[in-house]
Scaffold this active site. Sequence first.
Site, mmCIF file in Angstrom:
data_model
loop_
_atom_site.group_PDB
_atom_site.id
_atom_site.type_symbol
_atom_site.label_atom_id
_atom_site.label_comp_id
_atom_site.label_asym_id
_atom_site.label_seq_id
_atom_site.Cartn_x
_atom_site.Cartn_y
_atom_site.Cartn_z
ATOM 1 N N LYS A 197 0.845 -1.202 0.000
ATOM 2 C CA LYS A 197 0.000 0.000 0.000
ATOM 3 C C LYS A 197 0.881 1.253 0.000
ATOM 4 O O LYS A 197 0.677 2.173 -0.775
ATOM 5 C CB LYS A 197 -0.928 -0.029 1.220
ATOM 6 C CG LYS A 197 -1.842 1.170 1.313
ATOM 7 C CD LYS A 197 -2.824 1.043 2.452
ATOM 8 C CE LYS A 197 -3.573 2.366 2.614
ATOM 9 N NZ LYS A 197 -4.540 2.360 3.695
ATOM 10 N N GLU B 274 10.383 -4.759 4.692
ATOM 11 C CA GLU B 274 10.459 -6.162 4.281
ATOM 12 C C GLU B 274 10.206 -6.307 2.779
ATOM 13 O O GLU B 274 10.943 -6.989 2.063
ATOM 14 C CB GLU B 274 9.403 -7.003 5.023
ATOM 15 C CG GLU B 274 9.605 -7.114 6.524
ATOM 16 C CD GLU B 274 8.886 -6.025 7.306
ATOM 17 O OE1 GLU B 274 8.661 -4.919 6.744
ATOM 18 O OE2 GLU B 274 8.554 -6.272 8.480
ATOM 19 N N GLY C 78 -5.024 -1.708 4.740
ATOM 20 C CA GLY C 78 -4.223 -2.841 4.266
ATOM 21 C C GLY C 78 -4.900 -4.183 4.522
ATOM 22 O O GLY C 78 -4.975 -5.042 3.643
ATOM 23 N N ARG C 79 -5.435 -4.363 5.723
ATOM 24 C CA ARG C 79 -6.017 -5.672 6.072
ATOM 25 C C ARG C 79 -7.433 -5.840 5.523
ATOM 26 O O ARG C 79 -8.078 -6.851 5.791
ATOM 27 C CB ARG C 79 -5.956 -5.898 7.586
ATOM 28 C CG ARG C 79 -6.508 -4.762 8.416
ATOM 29 C CD ARG C 79 -6.138 -4.896 9.889
ATOM 30 N NE ARG C 79 -6.557 -3.730 10.650
ATOM 31 C CZ ARG C 79 -5.830 -2.636 10.823
ATOM 32 N NH1 ARG C 79 -4.627 -2.556 10.282
ATOM 33 N NH2 ARG C 79 -6.275 -1.629 11.531
ATOM 34 N N GLU D 41 -4.935 -6.705 14.718
ATOM 35 C CA GLU D 41 -4.381 -5.408 14.315
ATOM 36 C C GLU D 41 -5.489 -4.357 14.330
ATOM 37 O O GLU D 41 -5.249 -3.185 14.621
ATOM 38 C CB GLU D 41 -3.731 -5.495 12.925
ATOM 39 C CG GLU D 41 -2.853 -4.295 12.604
ATOM 40 C CD GLU D 41 -1.959 -4.491 11.382
ATOM 41 O OE1 GLU D 41 -0.769 -4.801 11.543
ATOM 42 O OE2 GLU D 41 -2.457 -4.322 10.256
ATOM 43 N N HIS E 71 -4.556 -33.109 17.527
ATOM 44 C CA HIS E 71 -3.369 -33.870 17.927
ATOM 45 C C HIS E 71 -2.262 -32.945 18.401
ATOM 46 O O HIS E 71 -1.090 -33.331 18.425
ATOM 47 C CB HIS E 71 -2.914 -34.745 16.760
ATOM 48 C CG HIS E 71 -4.009 -35.668 16.299
ATOM 49 N ND1 HIS E 71 -4.243 -36.893 16.895
ATOM 50 C CD2 HIS E 71 -4.977 -35.509 15.367
ATOM 51 C CE1 HIS E 71 -5.294 -37.463 16.316
ATOM 52 N NE2 HIS E 71 -5.763 -36.624 15.391
ATOM 53 N N LYS F 159 8.877 -0.618 14.219
ATOM 54 C CA LYS F 159 9.539 -0.279 12.945
ATOM 55 C C LYS F 159 10.557 0.843 13.180
ATOM 56 O O LYS F 159 11.665 0.817 12.652
ATOM 57 C CB LYS F 159 8.508 0.224 11.925
ATOM 58 C CG LYS F 159 7.550 -0.823 11.407
ATOM 59 C CD LYS F 159 6.691 -0.207 10.304
ATOM 60 C CE LYS F 159 5.534 -1.087 9.911
ATOM 61 N NZ LYS F 159 4.585 -0.446 9.025
HETATM 62 O O1 F6P Z 1 1.942 -4.376 9.886
HETATM 63 C C1 F6P Z 1 1.684 -3.023 9.665
HETATM 64 C C2 F6P Z 1 1.211 -2.780 8.292
HETATM 65 O O2 F6P Z 1 1.108 -1.407 8.162
HETATM 66 C C3 F6P Z 1 -0.117 -3.475 7.968
HETATM 67 O O3 F6P Z 1 -1.212 -2.788 8.423
HETATM 68 C C4 F6P Z 1 -0.021 -3.587 6.499
HETATM 69 O O4 F6P Z 1 -0.953 -4.481 5.990
HETATM 70 C C5 F6P Z 1 1.397 -4.031 6.346
HETATM 71 O O5 F6P Z 1 2.110 -3.265 7.311
HETATM 72 C C6 F6P Z 1 1.997 -3.845 4.973
HETATM 73 O O6 F6P Z 1 1.977 -2.513 4.566
HETATM 74 P P1 F6P Z 1 2.177 -2.119 3.053
HETATM 75 O O7 F6P Z 1 1.075 -2.715 2.264
HETATM 76 O O8 F6P Z 1 2.144 -0.626 3.031
HETATM 77 O O9 F6P Z 1 3.519 -2.656 2.612
#
Ligand code: F6P
Length: 543
Positions: free
Chosen positions: A206, A212, A266-267, A352, A383, A511
């Site tokens: 987003k 990452e 995002g979620r 979240e 199990h 972060k």
């Molecule tokens: O984990 C925090 C967060 O901001 C989530 O809400 C989001 O889905 C994720 O990081 C990834 O963010 P982006 O889509 O901006 O890479």
Amino acid sequence: MKPATKAAREALTRAAAAAHGVHLRDMFAADRQRFARLSISWNDWLLDYSKQRVTADTMGLLQDLWAAADVPGWIALMRQGAAINHSEGRAALHIALRHPAGKGPILHGGRDVMPGVQGELEKMRRFAAAIHGRHWRGATGEPISDIVNIGIGGSDLGPRMATRALAAFRHPELRVHYVANLDGADLSTVLAGLQPRTTLFIIASKTFTTQETMQNAASARHWLVQALGEAAVARHFVAVSTNLAEVARFGIDPENAFAFWDWVGGRYSLWSAIGLPLVLAVGFDNFSRLLAGAHAMDEHFFSAPAAENLPALLALLEIWNSNFLGAGNRALLPYSQSLSLLPRYLQQLEMESNGKQIDRQGLPLDCSTAPVLWGEAGTNGQHAFYQLIHQGGRLVPCEFIVCRQPDFPLPGHHEKLLANCFAQSEALMRGRTLAETTAELATSGMAPDQVALLAPYRTFPGNQPSTTLLLPRLDPFNLGALLALYEHKVFVESVIWDINPFDQWGVEYGKQLASRLLPIIEGKAAAAALDSSTAGLIDACKS
Ligand code: F6P
């Protein structure tokens, strides 16, 4: 919770005190109509909550809570595109992403968002047709055989979970992979089986700044460029983002960038272009059915009274269990291998969204919010951790999800799956008394001293509450409705808890600290003002 809910809360507190010590098996014995009274149908779904520790009176009080918190008023605000994500000044309009074309406008800031939504969907449809039809060619002229979605959190969990859930609908030739973890093991193991010539990357973020995703994207780009040269990037990378300027800076052709909007959390973004890998995995028609299922659940949520409203019922039962009976967790137990990633997906959606301690007025809350959600596909969990649910002495509300028909019909499997699912909810509800256990062991021919020794171990307290959601089958429509059900459940809870479910400031602090530690680990900055543990761990890595 809001002051307006005080009377409803007090009545529920009294009801919880009265319910103390009442066993579910006695509730069933006292009312032969309990299942009929405490279960509802929607389409060809069945929600059975008769194994929850509630009575019809409790449900009435919970519905009073819904009314006192003005959930219908908040639903209206969401639908109007109001900035209900107040700490970020944004609307939460994911419902627009599955609103059918031609069914009227959805306004945001006075403008209809639907032409933009439909435009991106059409772009996704055309892109999928080009990949599936082998018209889209890689830099060497070969068709694409493997898609790698690089994203994390909401840019990964939704499409990854849905791709597995709809495995029965998968495109026969195209393989879709997901990479999320910053640990190089994730990308390396996926790339190990792939050829640059036939691989296409989707960089999904987003913000297009997430550490990452950007690191994995840079490493993937390096892997491709080493094999095929810089010019190949345009044929092997596409992006999904709200930040198209950053996408262009990464070197992705704006033609190959799929957009969404800041009013999509995002979620809550599976329904947007974030669903592109899913479109590639199962085809655009199936993705459209997923959207149709979600829209059907939206319509149900908007129109059904609380007593018959599936998201409302799940939310109210969660509030009863966590705020009034004191459960700090909920186990999500899909008896479906295809739904095995659902617990992980819902962990982000629920925790979240609602893992908050400050209310909408900026004040500390007077109640706990989202319980810890955990779980695993059945029967595997039986199990592993079910022992604790049966005899561990903790209150663990369970949520079973199972389909009447299998998505992979192998003879002999599905009946056993159903039997196990229903047996678990029965055992958790009934338990087995010491007297019953003693009688059973004695009838088996065991010596009386052995019976006396072993019976306590084989006794089960029961009274463990559960809900069972029985779906007809796992298909795109039902999956869409199921996911929308949970989105709205989370929203109802947030309104009652008086919190904003659409921000996630708690994630930011970690972060921020990681960015401060990185130069120290890289040896580019001195370790100043670190606690002795953090400093010691960094030193140990360096040495
Ligand atoms: O984990 C925090 C967060 O901001 C989530 O809400 C989001 O889905 C994720 O990081 C990834 O963010 P982006 O889509 O901006 O890479």
